[in-house]
Design a protein around this motif. Structure first.
Motif, mmCIF file in Angstrom:
data_model
loop_
_atom_site.group_PDB
_atom_site.id
_atom_site.type_symbol
_atom_site.label_atom_id
_atom_site.label_comp_id
_atom_site.label_asym_id
_atom_site.label_seq_id
_atom_site.Cartn_x
_atom_site.Cartn_y
_atom_site.Cartn_z
ATOM 1 N N CYS A 183 -16.634 11.214 28.479
ATOM 2 C CA CYS A 183 -17.672 12.223 28.723
ATOM 3 C C CYS A 183 -18.165 12.876 27.438
ATOM 4 O O CYS A 183 -18.955 13.821 27.487
ATOM 5 C CB CYS A 183 -17.147 13.302 29.668
ATOM 6 N N GLY A 243 -20.604 11.274 34.247
ATOM 7 C CA GLY A 243 -20.923 11.980 33.018
ATOM 8 C C GLY A 243 -21.186 13.445 33.279
ATOM 9 O O GLY A 243 -20.727 14.024 34.264
ATOM 10 N N ASP A 252 -24.824 5.606 26.905
ATOM 11 C CA ASP A 252 -23.819 4.625 26.468
ATOM 12 C C ASP A 252 -24.436 3.311 26.016
ATOM 13 O O ASP A 252 -23.719 2.399 25.597
ATOM 14 C CB ASP A 252 -22.819 4.353 27.587
ATOM 15 N N LEU A 276 -13.623 6.835 31.739
ATOM 16 C CA LEU A 276 -14.921 7.415 31.396
ATOM 17 C C LEU A 276 -14.786 8.307 30.176
ATOM 18 O O LEU A 276 -13.908 9.163 30.117
ATOM 19 C CB LEU A 276 -15.454 8.239 32.580
ATOM 20 N N LYS A 317 -20.574 6.890 23.555
ATOM 21 C CA LYS A 317 -20.837 8.149 24.234
ATOM 22 C C LYS A 317 -21.143 7.877 25.707
ATOM 23 O O LYS A 317 -22.009 7.075 26.046
ATOM 24 C CB LYS A 317 -22.024 8.853 23.581
ATOM 25 N N GLY A 318 -20.386 8.526 26.590
ATOM 26 C CA GLY A 318 -20.629 8.384 28.020
ATOM 27 C C GLY A 318 -20.264 7.038 28.612
ATOM 28 O O GLY A 318 -20.591 6.763 29.771
ATOM 29 N N SER A 332 -29.224 4.873 29.518
ATOM 30 C CA SER A 332 -28.137 5.852 29.536
ATOM 31 C C SER A 332 -27.609 6.023 28.128
ATOM 32 O O SER A 332 -27.832 5.181 27.252
ATOM 33 C CB SER A 332 -27.001 5.392 30.465
ATOM 34 N N ASP A 348 -21.288 18.326 36.097
ATOM 35 C CA ASP A 348 -20.932 16.909 36.123
ATOM 36 C C ASP A 348 -21.900 16.110 36.980
ATOM 37 O O ASP A 348 -22.534 16.620 37.908
ATOM 38 C CB ASP A 348 -19.488 16.711 36.598
ATOM 39 N N ASP A 394 -27.018 8.600 35.491
ATOM 40 C CA ASP A 394 -25.982 7.577 35.310
ATOM 41 C C ASP A 394 -26.287 6.271 36.023
ATOM 42 O O ASP A 394 -25.491 5.329 35.942
ATOM 43 C CB ASP A 394 -24.630 8.106 35.808
#
Length: 870
Positions: free
Chosen positions: A815, A623, A164, A813, A860-861, A162, A619, A129
């Motif tokens: 996930c 994320g 995202d 967030l 996503k994320g 990442s 976790d 992350d």
């Protein structure tokens, strides 16, 4: 032609085998040399290890040099930031990592600016992350050393993405932050340049000239010329900076793109079992993180919405006290005993500050509420979701019985767990002289609550002067709406009532030897492992309508030390008590207390599920990640020349789970940071490791020189953890793993409900209660639903914190996969909102709040942050 960008730096561990108080003296004189060298242009620039805490320490002892330091920072000569401390990335909460950057950048900017490079030269692995975190602070570049796998990324330069869409341009100093020191003291130019070229695929190479507590190299210019005059390669050596290097690197094309975490030991040691060293420190840090993130900061927002000053500067100082313990060595516990004692002392101080601030706000609001009455019980929901659950509180009454009613006069269901009779008068040697009218009762109770999101609820305790009947039931089975737990013939059985499945004999303790050090677990040459069960335990129980508990107490017998283990001698008793409780929270809570009396060993709690899976799900800071139960190259890492075994021992923050097509099993934890999945079906959480040395050479899992200080043994008897310890974990059984649901369960399990009773007879409900306090001149109205995220779809609220006196932030967030419409969030008392980044920089114009806020699409994320203007 390749350009070699030489940058001068120091890597300054505030503490390690030495304490911060010992290193500060060298820092003071070191900084004087740095300032003189920069002002006299002996060197062009100097990187102060990317962390502000050491500069704040220096200026605390040399405040007269503030202007000189600031002038050098503004001129780009003294390069500082962006971090407050060199954070660990794998066992530290994501919001703590954000605070590290937030306060590091803020402190740096007061002096003239910060380096826009995510510089972490020595962290023991990199979280997946980090790109999204650094991008959240407008940082697009990163430098680090450890964790990149040879078979995934052979080059030093690459793009790290990442899920995202966040991305970092990375330079991997894979030979370490100290390698460039060869430029100063090694005249074998061919050998040095051969290593410089290794993995360098572009026209620009970054060469760090520095090391641990490294002095200023006054002859840097001379040595650069020495190498320039004698190079046989087409090298151009220049005195440069990390940012200048990246300006050139950004011109390169076709760089490899990678995604995910970096915890491979192929190039460098990662210490894949350091996550369980000094469990006592990790447990306390986790406790403080939860208090700050999920209680104190939201409490400040509640207070802020009621017109009180949220005291953001005070909050910053508490955070900084905690962040001092988040540097990689400090967080991981691989230090001398005297250093770990300093860390423990700082953690205790941060805990006391956080608790006192939390306690003061709760009391101030409670004592200032409109229509306040004696024996009001005020409950605070610090989460942005409704809490319809059973909550533990402590009450004080003068009478032997009581009832609790809500504001509408409805009776509130509760259950007594225990009571103690106390005396309110002056203490005397002869207790027969005590006034019977000054006695009172302190009750531990479970209360049934329905709390609105981020709100205050006021209940009334009515005293009743009659004896309360207490039923005593002894049973070997407890049950709520979700689970049944039984203790039969010494075995723990758990039944999932919704799926009508029973896991028999599903919980035990694995006891093994540990011939390692504070960096790594290492099995002894001749290890004997024991599966410790509860067959000889004495079982007691508490059974009520709201809360049920089985208490198993007994003694584990284990070898005293490695010699006894090798000889099969079992001669040491470890008393224990395991509490298993059900409270209609959809989890099976477990609280294990042990009194460790053995040396050089590891204890893990093992949960045997009915799930079969080849990977785990856990976790990360912002994320989740899936990891293989059997890592690649577990059988041939020695032949490949890796630095240590790529063990299936992994870090975790708050939960780990496994799932198959039919079912899932998840373990939640408070302070436990390490796990392994055994036989694709058993989740093993490392409770603790007890070892006696900072570093040892030639370990089975880590051959070669000792980690840490390779030149001497440093004994750490405190790290044997010969003490009483408590371990808190919980079990969740379901059809599959829904991350948003698991996060909600973890918060319900781990975040208690702040509460306060308006009464004066008991002045010791907390430390500050003894002192008198003025209520506010203007009475406060009760608030509810300040932030309501009940209607969000698979979105997790990671924090709610004050920004200044008139605004606060909500971090969100995703996930899961991309969500086109993530739902609405309701905000009461807000005038407008806007999107900001993690550094509170505004990303959008203000929009007036008219009803709920549609938070829109999430990748996503993806992490997003809302700013609410009050």
């Amino acid at each position: 032609m390749k350009r070699i960008h030489v940058y001068s730096h120091t890597h300054w561990d505030c503490e390690w085998y030495f304490t911060s108080n010992e290193s500060i003296i060298q820092l003071i004189y070191h900084m004087d040399e740095v300032i003189d060298a920069l002002e006299n242009e002996v060197i062009e620039n100097y990187l102060l290890d990317g962390q502000l805490s050491i500069l704040e320490d220096y200026l605390r002892f040399a405040p007269s040099n503030f202007d000189r330091v600031s002038k050098l920072v503004q001129a780009g000569k003294l390069i500082i930031g962006p971090w407050y401390t060199q954070t660990d990335e794998l066992v530290i909460d994501g919001e703590s990592i954000v605070r590290n950057l937030l306060y590091g950048i803020k402190s740096a900017n007061k002096l003239g600016g910060h380096m826009k490079v995510g510089y972490l030269p020595d962290s023991f692995g990199q979280t997946k992350d980090l790109p999204k975190i650094l991008n959240g602070f407008d940082i697009k570049r990163s430098i680090f050393w450890r964790g990149v796998a040879k078979d995934i990324c052979k080059n030093r330069e690459f793009k790290w993405n990442s899920e995202d869409g966040s991305s970092l341009l990375v330079y991997n100093i894979k030979n370490g932050y100290f390698y460039g020191g060869n430029l100063i003291y090694n005249d074998d130019i061919d050998a040095v340049e051969e290593t410089i070229l290794d993995g360098s695929a572009t026209e620009n190479i970054l060469l760090p000239v520095g090391g641990d507590q490294r002095y200023v190299d006054f002859n840097l210019k001379e040595r650069i010329k020495y190498y320039q005059d004698r190079t046989k390669n087409k090298f151009e050596y220049v005195e440069s900076t990390c940012e200048k290097f990246f300006e050139e690197l950004e011109k390169e094309e076709d760089l490899l793109e990678v995604e995910g975490e970096f915890i491979s030991p192929s190039n460098s040691k990662i210490h894949r079992s350091i996550y369980s060293s000094r469990y006592d420190l990790k447990y306390l840090n986790d406790k403080i993180e939860r208090k700050l993130i999920h209680q104190l900061e939201p409490l400040m927002v509640i207070a802020q919405n009621m017109g009180l000053d949220p005291k953001t500067e005070m909050l910053e100082e508490i955070w900084k006290k905690l962040l001092m313990n988040h540097a990689h060595d400090s967080a991981c516990g691989c230090n001398s005993d005297k250093t770990n004692r300093s860390i423990l002392s700082r953690l205790i101080e941060a805990d006391q500050l956080a608790y006192s601030a939390y306690d003061y706000i709760v009391r101030k609001i409670s004592e200032s509420l409109e229509n306040k009455e004696e024996n009001n019980l005020i409950l605070f929901n610090t989460l942005s979701v409704s809490r319809n659950e059973n909550v533990k509180v402590v009450l004080t009454t003068k009478t032997k019985s009581f009832e609790i009613r809500d504001e509408n006069g409805n009776l509130i269901n509760y259950q007594v767990l225990g009571k103690v009779r106390e005396y309110a008068g002056s203490i005397k040697k002869d207790e027969s002289l005590y006034d019977e009218n000054l006695y009172y009762y302190v009750w531990d109770i479970i209360i049934q609550c329905n709390l609105s999101p981020l709100s205050i609820e006021v209940l009334k305790v009515n005293e009743i002067d009659e004896d309360m009947l207490e039923d005593k039931i002894n049973t070997y089975e407890i049950e709520d709406n979700f689970y049944k737990v039984s203790f039969v013939n010494g075995k723990i059985n758990i039944t999932d009532k919704f799926r009508n499945k029973t896991l028999e004999n599903c919980l035990y303790i694995e006891e093994s030897g540990d011939d390692g050090d504070t960096y790594d677990y290492s099995p002894p040459e001749k290890d004997i492992r024991y599966n410790l069960t509860f067959e000889e335990a004495v079982c007691e129980s508490t059974v009520g309508e709201l809360y049920k508990e089985l208490r198993l107490s007994g003694i584990f017998t284990v070898p005293s030390n490695l010699e006894d283990r090798e000889n099969g001698v079992i001669n040491t008793e470890i008393p224990y008590e395991l509490k298993i409780s059900l409270c209609d929270k959809a989890v099976v809570e477990c609280h294990l207390e042990i009194d460790n009396k053995a040396y050089d060993h590891r204890m893990r709690v093992v949960f045997k599920s009915d799930v079969i899976s080849e990977e785990s799900l856990t976790d990360t800071p912002f994320g989740t990640i899936r990891r293989d139960n059997i890592p690649a190259h577990i059988d041939d890492w020695r032949e490949l020349g890796w630095r240590e075994e790529p063990s299936p021992i992994y870090p975790m923050l708050h939960f780990v789970g496994i799932e198959d097509e039919k079912s899932s099993a998840v373990m939640l934890a408070k302070g436990i940071k390490e796990y392994e999945v055994l036989d694709n079906s058993k989740i093993a959480l490392t409770l603790f490791r007890g070892v006696g040395f900072l570093g040892k050479p030639d370990l089975i899992r880590r051959p070669g020189v000792a980690s840490g200080n390779e030149f001497r043994y440093i004994e750490t008897p405190d790290s044997q953890l010969i003490q009483k310890m408590k371990f808190k974990f919980a079990i969740v059984l379901d059809n599959n793993i829904n991350i948003a649901k698991i996060n909600k369960l973890w918060k319900s399990y781990s975040v208690s409900v702040p509460n306060y009773q308006v009464q004066e007879i008991n002045r010791f409900t907390n430390t500050l209660k003894y002192f008198v306090m003025h209520p506010l001149k203007e009475k406060l109205n009760k608030v509810e639903g300040i932030v309501d995220s009940d209607n969000l779809k698979d979105i997790v609220v990671t924090s709610i914190m004050p920004i200044d006196k008139k605004s606060y932030s909500i971090r969100l967030l995703n996930c899961n996969d991309s969500i086109e419409s993530a739902g609405e969030i309701t905000v009461n008392n807000g005038s407008s909102y806007q999107w900001i980044n993690m550094n509170n920089r505004e990303l959008s114009e203000k929009v007036a709040i008219d009803g709920a806020i549609d938070i829109g699409r999430f990748n996503k994320g993806e992490v997003k942050t809302l700013k609410i203007n009050i």
